[in-house]
Scaffold this active site. Structure first.
Site, PDB file in Angstrom:
ATOM      1  N   LYS A   1       0.843  -1.199   0.000  1.00  7.76           N
ATOM      2  CA  LYS A   1       0.000   0.000   0.000  1.00  7.76           C
ATOM      3  C   LYS A   1       0.883   1.255   0.000  1.00  7.76           C
ATOM      4  CE  LYS A   1      -3.804  -2.500   2.014  1.00  7.76           C
ATOM      5  NZ  LYS A   1      -4.453  -3.023   3.219  1.00  7.76           N
TER       6      LYS A   1
ATOM      7  N   GLN B   1      -4.696  -1.880   9.608  1.00 12.27           N
ATOM      8  CA  GLN B   1      -4.502  -3.178   8.960  1.00 12.27           C
ATOM      9  C   GLN B   1      -5.033  -4.300   9.850  1.00 12.27           C
ATOM     10  OE1 GLN B   1      -3.252  -3.671   5.767  1.00 12.27           O
ATOM     11  NE2 GLN B   1      -3.829  -5.794   6.072  1.00 12.27           N
TER      12      GLN B   1
ATOM     13  N   ASP C   1     -11.109   2.676   3.906  1.00 14.67           N
ATOM     14  CA  ASP C   1     -11.442   1.253   3.743  1.00 14.67           C
ATOM     15  C   ASP C   1     -12.968   1.069   3.662  1.00 14.67           C
ATOM     16  OD1 ASP C   1      -9.430  -0.517   3.373  1.00 14.67           O
ATOM     17  OD2 ASP C   1      -9.046  -0.900   5.503  1.00 14.67           O
TER      18      ASP C   1
END
Ligand code: NAP
Length: 282
Positions: free
Chosen positions: A54, A98, A121
């Protein structure tokens, strides 16, 4: 094999190129570049690779990356403090916690503390609620990637029968909501669905997101259907999807491979979400 292959790497590269061009234009006009913050807790090797990818993607499009690493013994309060600091930081447009987290931590309550405006997200309850109500907000990246692939492939969703295998909060449910917004007739299947094959055979667009290697057989696919395989399963021979690719390709008009289909789209849509979050804040 007769189906056209939907090349997710190519589409993802196009999306990333568009984001990079937008960032160049922002910076050229004297504005700050968008910023994406990642938080990783502990030393899970797979998570470390995902986060590193990422960051690399971030750099490539000209975003500023803010990496936050916490020990696996970190408490919810400590992680909450990091999230609060990033929520308040005007240089940070997107925050990504994460997952999975070490087992003593509750992912749901921590994710909830991310500001919805920075929830790139798209997984906070606020973002999920806005999607379900059809209101503006940030959407989860993998379902967005599926819709982007369908759009760029020119698949007409209006009134078409879409069957989604899987009802997770990460993929199946948000994808169903996104496709309803596009006027598809959506059926969601799960582990208790009866006559799965018969339901799948009705699909103009069949999306598999179950995490069961090659569950979908060739004769589950209607002639001429579009098949999108979200699954990523590690088996002895490498990576396979939730669809028996070779067999399904005999019936489908177009199909995503694994790897190289939906997978590359997830990070591309994360970048696009971060740009969108920047746009809303500036
Ligand atoms: P998940 O949370 O485990 O959900 C799986 C869903 O599939 C559940 O709704 C489950 O039903 C259903 N299911 C399981 N076995 C089934 C069966 N035999 N028949 C019908 N339905 C069945 O998984 P997920 O997070 O949505 O991920 C699904 C797959 O996508 C995984 O392979 C994952 O690695 C992959 N994935 C890929 C990306 C990407 O970037 N490409 C991103 C996310 C996930 P119940 O609800 O009844 O249990």
């Amino acid at each position: 094999m007769s189906a056209r292959v939907i090349d997710g790497k190519l589409v993802a590269a196009a999306v990333r190129g568009e984001v990079a061009d937008a960032v160049k234009a922002l910076v050229a006009s004297g504005k700050r570049p968008p910023g994406l913050a990642t938080i990783i807790v502990g030393d899970d090797p797979a998570s470390a690779v995902y986060v590193a990818n990422k960051h690399k993607a971030c750099e490539e499009v000209g975003f500023v990356g803010f990496h936050n690493e916490l020990e696996s013994s970190a408490t919810e309060d400590q992680i909450g403090d990091v999230i609060n600091r990033l929520n308040a930081d005007p240089a940070v447009d997107g925050i990504l916690l994460q997952l999975p987290l070490p087992s003593h931590l509750e992912a749901g309550s921590l994710t909830e503390t991310i500001s919805p405006a920075k929830d790139v997200d798209g997984l906070t309850p606020t973002s999920a609620g806005l999607l379900s109500l059809g209101r503006k907000g940030l959407r989860p990246c993998t379902p967005l990637g599926v819709v982007e692939l369908l759009d760029r492939e020119g698949v007409d969703l209006n009134g078409s029968n879409v069957v989604i295998l899987g009802r997770s909060a990460l993929v199946g449910k948000p994808l169903a909501a996104l496709l309803l917004e596009r006027n598809a007739t959506v059926t969601i299947c799960h582990s208790r669905t009866k006559n799965l094959q018969a339901v799948c055979c009705q699909a103009d667009v069949l999306v598999a997101a179950v995490g069961v290697p090659e569950l979908v057989k060739g004769d589950w696919v209607k002639q001429g259907a579009t098949v999108i395989d979200v699954g990523i399963n590690r088996v002895d021979g490498g990576l396979v999807g939730d669809v028996d690719y070779e067999a399904a390709a005999e019936f489908a008009c177009c199909i995503t491979p694994v790897p190289g289909g939906v997978g590359p789209m997830t990070i591309a849509m994360l970048l696009r979400n971060t740009l969108a979050a920047y746009g809303e804040s500036s």
